[in-house]
Enzyme design. Structure first.
Site, PDB file in Angstrom:
ATOM      1  N   LEU A  69       0.836  -1.212   0.000  1.00 16.74           N
ATOM      2  CA  LEU A  69       0.000   0.000   0.000  1.00 16.74           C
ATOM      3  C   LEU A  69       0.866   1.255   0.000  1.00 16.74           C
ATOM      4  N   GLU A  91       7.410  -0.152  -8.318  1.00 17.26           N
ATOM      5  CA  GLU A  91       7.285   1.278  -8.572  1.00 17.26           C
ATOM      6  C   GLU A  91       7.142   1.372 -10.084  1.00 17.26           C
ATOM      7  N   THR A 104       7.401  -5.200 -18.685  1.00 16.34           N
ATOM      8  CA  THR A 104       6.989  -4.105 -19.569  1.00 16.34           C
ATOM      9  C   THR A 104       7.726  -4.148 -20.898  1.00 16.34           C
ATOM     10  N   ASP A 105       7.136  -3.504 -21.909  1.00 13.56           N
ATOM     11  CA  ASP A 105       7.836  -3.389 -23.193  1.00 13.56           C
ATOM     12  C   ASP A 105       8.996  -2.393 -23.107  1.00 13.56           C
ATOM     13  N   GLU A 106       9.016  -1.582 -22.030  1.00  7.68           N
ATOM     14  CA  GLU A 106      10.069  -0.551 -21.937  1.00  7.68           C
ATOM     15  C   GLU A 106      11.467  -1.148 -21.803  1.00  7.68           C
ATOM     16  N   TYR A 110      13.391   3.434 -14.238  1.00  2.00           N
ATOM     17  CA  TYR A 110      12.271   2.473 -14.154  1.00  2.00           C
ATOM     18  C   TYR A 110      12.522   1.281 -15.060  1.00  2.00           C
ATOM     19  N   SER A 111      12.771   1.556 -16.353  1.00  4.76           N
ATOM     20  CA  SER A 111      12.879   0.418 -17.281  1.00  4.76           C
ATOM     21  C   SER A 111      14.121  -0.416 -17.003  1.00  4.76           C
ATOM     22  N   SER A 121      15.336  -0.929 -14.033  1.00  7.12           N
ATOM     23  CA  SER A 121      15.037  -1.772 -12.858  1.00  7.12           C
ATOM     24  C   SER A 121      14.166  -2.959 -13.270  1.00  7.12           C
ATOM     25  N   LYS A 122      13.223  -2.725 -14.213  1.00  5.50           N
ATOM     26  CA  LYS A 122      12.392  -3.836 -14.683  1.00  5.50           C
ATOM     27  C   LYS A 122      13.246  -4.823 -15.496  1.00  5.50           C
ATOM     28  N   ASN A 127       1.532  -0.095 -22.937  1.00  5.04           N
ATOM     29  CA  ASN A 127       0.803   0.819 -22.034  1.00  5.04           C
ATOM     30  C   ASN A 127      -0.641   0.382 -21.817  1.00  5.04           C
ATOM     31  N   LEU A 138      -0.473   9.295 -18.185  1.00  8.47           N
ATOM     32  CA  LEU A 138      -1.020  10.206 -19.197  1.00  8.47           C
ATOM     33  C   LEU A 138      -2.557  10.256 -19.245  1.00  8.47           C
ATOM     34  N   ARG A 160       2.942   5.583 -28.187  1.00 15.23           N
ATOM     35  CA  ARG A 160       2.741   4.462 -27.272  1.00 15.23           C
ATOM     36  C   ARG A 160       1.672   3.536 -27.859  1.00 15.23           C
TER      37      ARG A 160
HETATM   38  P1  NAD Z   1       0.794   0.657  -9.847  1.00 11.71           P
HETATM   39  O1  NAD Z   1       1.830   1.670  -9.497  1.00 11.71           O
HETATM   40  O2  NAD Z   1      -0.597   1.115 -10.137  1.00 11.71           O
HETATM   41  O3  NAD Z   1       0.668  -0.417  -8.667  1.00 11.71           O
HETATM   42  C1  NAD Z   1       1.798  -0.958  -8.035  1.00 11.71           C
HETATM   43  C2  NAD Z   1       1.325  -1.686  -6.781  1.00 11.71           C
HETATM   44  O4  NAD Z   1       2.480  -2.286  -6.160  1.00 11.71           O
HETATM   45  C3  NAD Z   1       0.676  -0.771  -5.731  1.00 11.71           C
HETATM   46  O5  NAD Z   1      -0.482  -1.353  -5.216  1.00 11.71           O
HETATM   47  C4  NAD Z   1       1.751  -0.658  -4.653  1.00 11.71           C
HETATM   48  O6  NAD Z   1       1.221  -0.441  -3.354  1.00 11.71           O
HETATM   49  C5  NAD Z   1       2.442  -2.011  -4.772  1.00 11.71           C
HETATM   50  N1  NAD Z   1       3.833  -1.974  -4.277  1.00 11.71           N
HETATM   51  C6  NAD Z   1       4.795  -1.076  -4.605  1.00 11.71           C
HETATM   52  N2  NAD Z   1       5.923  -1.342  -3.932  1.00 11.71           N
HETATM   53  C7  NAD Z   1       5.677  -2.459  -3.187  1.00 11.71           C
HETATM   54  C8  NAD Z   1       6.447  -3.232  -2.293  1.00 11.71           C
HETATM   55  N3  NAD Z   1       7.735  -2.921  -2.018  1.00 11.71           N
HETATM   56  N4  NAD Z   1       5.899  -4.318  -1.703  1.00 11.71           N
HETATM   57  C9  NAD Z   1       4.590  -4.651  -1.971  1.00 11.71           C
HETATM   58  N5  NAD Z   1       3.809  -3.927  -2.790  1.00 11.71           N
HETATM   59  C10 NAD Z   1       4.336  -2.849  -3.396  1.00 11.71           C
HETATM   60  O7  NAD Z   1       1.392  -0.173 -11.052  1.00 11.71           O
HETATM   61  P2  NAD Z   1       0.665  -0.811 -12.318  1.00 11.71           P
HETATM   62  O8  NAD Z   1       0.577   0.207 -13.382  1.00 11.71           O
HETATM   63  O9  NAD Z   1      -0.545  -1.516 -11.851  1.00 11.71           O
HETATM   64  O10 NAD Z   1       1.780  -1.866 -12.775  1.00 11.71           O
HETATM   65  C11 NAD Z   1       1.812  -3.170 -12.215  1.00 11.71           C
HETATM   66  C12 NAD Z   1       2.937  -3.951 -12.839  1.00 11.71           C
HETATM   67  O11 NAD Z   1       2.750  -4.046 -14.242  1.00 11.71           O
HETATM   68  C13 NAD Z   1       4.318  -3.352 -12.644  1.00 11.71           C
HETATM   69  O12 NAD Z   1       5.226  -4.387 -12.402  1.00 11.71           O
HETATM   70  C14 NAD Z   1       4.611  -2.658 -13.969  1.00 11.71           C
HETATM   71  O13 NAD Z   1       5.996  -2.611 -14.212  1.00 11.71           O
HETATM   72  C15 NAD Z   1       3.896  -3.579 -14.932  1.00 11.71           C
HETATM   73  N6  NAD Z   1       3.436  -2.954 -16.176  1.00 11.71           N
HETATM   74  C16 NAD Z   1       2.649  -1.834 -16.140  1.00 11.71           C
HETATM   75  C17 NAD Z   1       2.169  -1.294 -17.318  1.00 11.71           C
HETATM   76  C18 NAD Z   1       1.265  -0.086 -17.320  1.00 11.71           C
HETATM   77  O14 NAD Z   1       0.913   0.426 -18.389  1.00 11.71           O
HETATM   78  N7  NAD Z   1       0.836   0.427 -16.177  1.00 11.71           N
HETATM   79  C19 NAD Z   1       2.487  -1.894 -18.545  1.00 11.71           C
HETATM   80  C20 NAD Z   1       3.329  -3.027 -18.541  1.00 11.71           C
HETATM   81  C21 NAD Z   1       3.773  -3.552 -17.344  1.00 11.71           C
HETATM   82  O1  DAU Z   2       4.968   0.779 -21.892  1.00 13.93           O
HETATM   83  C1  DAU Z   2       4.591   0.255 -20.655  1.00 13.93           C
HETATM   84  C2  DAU Z   2       4.784   1.302 -19.589  1.00 13.93           C
HETATM   85  O2  DAU Z   2       3.752   2.270 -19.778  1.00 13.93           O
HETATM   86  C3  DAU Z   2       4.728   0.738 -18.177  1.00 13.93           C
HETATM   87  O3  DAU Z   2       5.803  -0.145 -17.995  1.00 13.93           O
HETATM   88  C4  DAU Z   2       4.779   1.856 -17.136  1.00 13.93           C
HETATM   89  O4  DAU Z   2       4.625   1.311 -15.828  1.00 13.93           O
HETATM   90  C5  DAU Z   2       3.662   2.822 -17.420  1.00 13.93           C
HETATM   91  O5  DAU Z   2       3.709   3.905 -16.515  1.00 13.93           O
HETATM   92  C6  DAU Z   2       3.737   3.331 -18.855  1.00 13.93           C
HETATM   93  O6  DAU Z   2       4.923   4.154 -19.035  1.00 13.93           O
HETATM   94  P1  DAU Z   2       4.895   5.492 -19.925  1.00 13.93           P
HETATM   95  O7  DAU Z   2       6.008   6.359 -19.509  1.00 13.93           O
HETATM   96  O8  DAU Z   2       4.755   5.173 -21.361  1.00 13.93           O
HETATM   97  O9  DAU Z   2       3.473   6.086 -19.419  1.00 13.93           O
HETATM   98  P2  DAU Z   2       3.013   7.566 -19.044  1.00 13.93           P
HETATM   99  O10 DAU Z   2       1.529   7.517 -18.876  1.00 13.93           O
HETATM  100  O11 DAU Z   2       3.807   8.154 -17.939  1.00 13.93           O
HETATM  101  O12 DAU Z   2       3.342   8.389 -20.375  1.00 13.93           O
HETATM  102  C7  DAU Z   2       2.768   8.028 -21.616  1.00 13.93           C
HETATM  103  C8  DAU Z   2       3.293   8.996 -22.658  1.00 13.93           C
HETATM  104  O13 DAU Z   2       2.763  10.302 -22.390  1.00 13.93           O
HETATM  105  C9  DAU Z   2       4.807   9.179 -22.625  1.00 13.93           C
HETATM  106  O14 DAU Z   2       5.277   9.378 -23.947  1.00 13.93           O
HETATM  107  C10 DAU Z   2       5.008  10.444 -21.800  1.00 13.93           C
HETATM  108  C11 DAU Z   2       3.784  11.273 -22.133  1.00 13.93           C
HETATM  109  N1  DAU Z   2       3.291  12.140 -21.064  1.00 13.93           N
HETATM  110  C12 DAU Z   2       3.091  11.615 -19.832  1.00 13.93           C
HETATM  111  C13 DAU Z   2       2.616  12.384 -18.801  1.00 13.93           C
HETATM  112  C14 DAU Z   2       2.415  11.817 -17.415  1.00 13.93           C
HETATM  113  C15 DAU Z   2       2.988  13.469 -21.339  1.00 13.93           C
HETATM  114  O15 DAU Z   2       3.140  13.950 -22.468  1.00 13.93           O
HETATM  115  N2  DAU Z   2       2.494  14.247 -20.313  1.00 13.93           N
HETATM  116  C16 DAU Z   2       2.307  13.762 -19.055  1.00 13.93           C
HETATM  117  O16 DAU Z   2       1.886  14.528 -18.157  1.00 13.93           O
END
Ligand code: NAD
Ligand code: DAU
Length: 365
Positions: free
Chosen positions: A49, A101, A146-148, A171-172, A174-175, A200, A211, A235
């Site tokens: 949380l 994260e 992630t694709d990143e 971020y990427s 670390s993943k 995304n 975004l 994206r």
């Molecule tokens: P999010 O930030 O919405 O949720 C992350 C969750 O992890 C939260 O509930 C947080 O409390 C929990 N968390 C964080 N640190 C923790 C810790 N140390 N121990 C236990 N719980 C912890 O993230 P999301 O967007 O739901 O992404 C989830 C996963 O999917 C991530 O691994 C992310 O890399 C991957 N992913 C996300 C996207 C995307 O578009 N959001 C796309 C591809 C992959």
């Molecule tokens: O591709 C998968 C990834 O997608 C996941 O692994 C990440 O966890 C997830 O956060 C997401 O990463 P992005 O960096 O692509 O998402 P974000 O929504 O932050 O940004 C999407 C695009 O929009 C990117 O090109 C940056 C741009 N952007 C983002 C924000 C927050 C803006 O132009 N303005 C903004 O305020």
């Protein structure tokens, strides 16, 4: 037949931990598992949380299944003792690992927590699983990535499962590190692992720092819509429930030791997407089509901003029969409708530590 033989038979588990289940994708995945997958076992939501995790995201599941087949355990994945106790208590035979994260901008401002949670946390889970499962083959560690990790594309081309890793943000990277550690447990210890790398996501419960939900939230407050750089970064967007079904396909049918790309095959330049979003919010708010576009504001680019992501997901489609089910127009409408009907949720998640972080790093954005 072993639980892990492929063919017509799907793997069946009794007790699955979803890490990060209180976050955006995790909560949608848990809802998918209970409502659409046909799974009959228990789900344990292990989540620390952080600012991004919100137990309210699963209040419906808590009401329907809490204490029977759904169990929430507040814990840090880096805390090996806590994870061990939870795994033993629930006789866990599968881990679907999402806790991380997840926001690129935060990783640029404060990278340390990304290395701790995403790299060390994944290692900690793997070690607990290795110690408890030993050489069992009827278990699974599924890593959600992630694709990143593949880096940035030019105007053409796609990410394939064998595209070399080239991560560029804290971020990427670390993943990417965690992906390598997971695969090393398969090769070295023969731990049954699978992995998915997704593009995304968007949809309900998306934290309003990313975004699409940030833009919707700012439109509702009539605040500027910050578009980074020239707005032409691309994206590939996938509705979150389609990601959930993709993860579940890999968990139940994916080949052990393999990774699967999951994507929307739905590329959008940010600025074009923001314009469509403005029109969709206007439609639902009974405003003039162009009403919100006046709020679009170009701002300083994200450092190291990856130009284009595009996923080739033929492997999961051909081998596991997965496909996207929600087209972008429909998905955006569902998403906008959900956010308009859940303004209290937006207010709630934006208060507290999120608000402090935003004002420290961006002022009143
Ligand atoms: P999010 O930030 O919405 O949720 C992350 C969750 O992890 C939260 O509930 C947080 O409390 C929990 N968390 C964080 N640190 C923790 C810790 N140390 N121990 C236990 N719980 C912890 O993230 P999301 O967007 O739901 O992404 C989830 C996963 O999917 C991530 O691994 C992310 O890399 C991957 N992913 C996300 C996207 C995307 O578009 N959001 C796309 C591809 C992959
Ligand atoms: O591709 C998968 C990834 O997608 C996941 O692994 C990440 O966890 C997830 O956060 C997401 O990463 P992005 O960096 O692509 O998402 P974000 O929504 O932050 O940004 C999407 C695009 O929009 C990117 O090109 C940056 C741009 N952007 C983002 C924000 C927050 C803006 O132009 N303005 C903004 O305020």
């Amino acid at each position: 037949m072993s639980n892990f033989t492929l063919g017509d038979q799907m793997r069946k588990f009794k007790s699955v931990i979803v890490t990060g289940g209180a976050g955006f994708i995790g909560s949608n995945l848990i809802r998918y598992i209970f409502e659409k997958s046909g799974f009959e076992g228990n789900v344990i939501n292990l989540d620390k949380l952080t600012y991004a995790g919100n137990p309210y995201n699963l209040s419906d599941i808590e009401t329907a299944f809490g204490g029977k087949r759904y169990f929430f355990e507040k814990a840090d994945i880096c805390d090996m003792n806590a994870v061990k106790v939870i795994m033993e208590k629930h006789s866990v035979d599968a881990i679907i690992h999402l806790a991380a994260e997840s926001h690129v901008d935060r990783s640029i401002h404060s990278p340390e927590e990304f290395i701790r949670t995403n790299v060390m946390g994944t290692f900690s889970l793997l070690e607990c699983a290795r110690n408890l499962w030993k050489d069992r083959t009827d278990v699974l560690f599924h890593h959600v990535s992630t694709d990143e990790v593949y880096g940035s594309l030019g105007d053409t081309g796609y990410f394939y499962e064998d595209t070399p890793y080239d991560p560029r943000s804290p971020y990427s990277s670390s993943k990417a590190s965690s992906d390598h550690v997971v695969m090393s447990y398969f090769h070295t210890y023969h731990m049954p692992v699978t992995m998915s790398n997704c593009s995304n996501n968007y949809g309900p419960y998306h934290f309003p720092e990313k975004l699409i939900p940030l833009m919707i939230s700012n439109m509702l407050e009539e605040k500027p819509l910050p578009v980074y750089g020239d707005g032409k970064n691309v994206r590939d967007w996938l509705y979150v429930e389609d990601h959930a079904s993709g993860i579940w396909s890999v968990v139940t049918k994916g080949k052990i030791g393999e990774k699967y790309n999951i994507g929307g095959e739905n590329e959008w330049e940010n600025i074009k997407l923001v314009n469509v979003l403005c029109e969709t919010v206007a439609e639902f708010s009974s405003k003039d089509k162009d009403y919100y576009k006046k709020l679009i504001t170009y701002v300083k680019d994200r450092p190291g901003h990856d130009r284009r992501y595009a996923i080739n997901c033929d492997k999961i489609k051909k081998e596991l029969g997965w496909k996207q089910s929600v087209n972008f127009e429909e998905g955006l409408k569902k998403t906008v409708k959900w956010f308009l009907e859940n303004k209290a949720w937006i207010e709630n998640v934006k208060s507290g530590s999120y608000k402090d972080w935003v004002s420290k790093n961006y002022g009143n954005r």
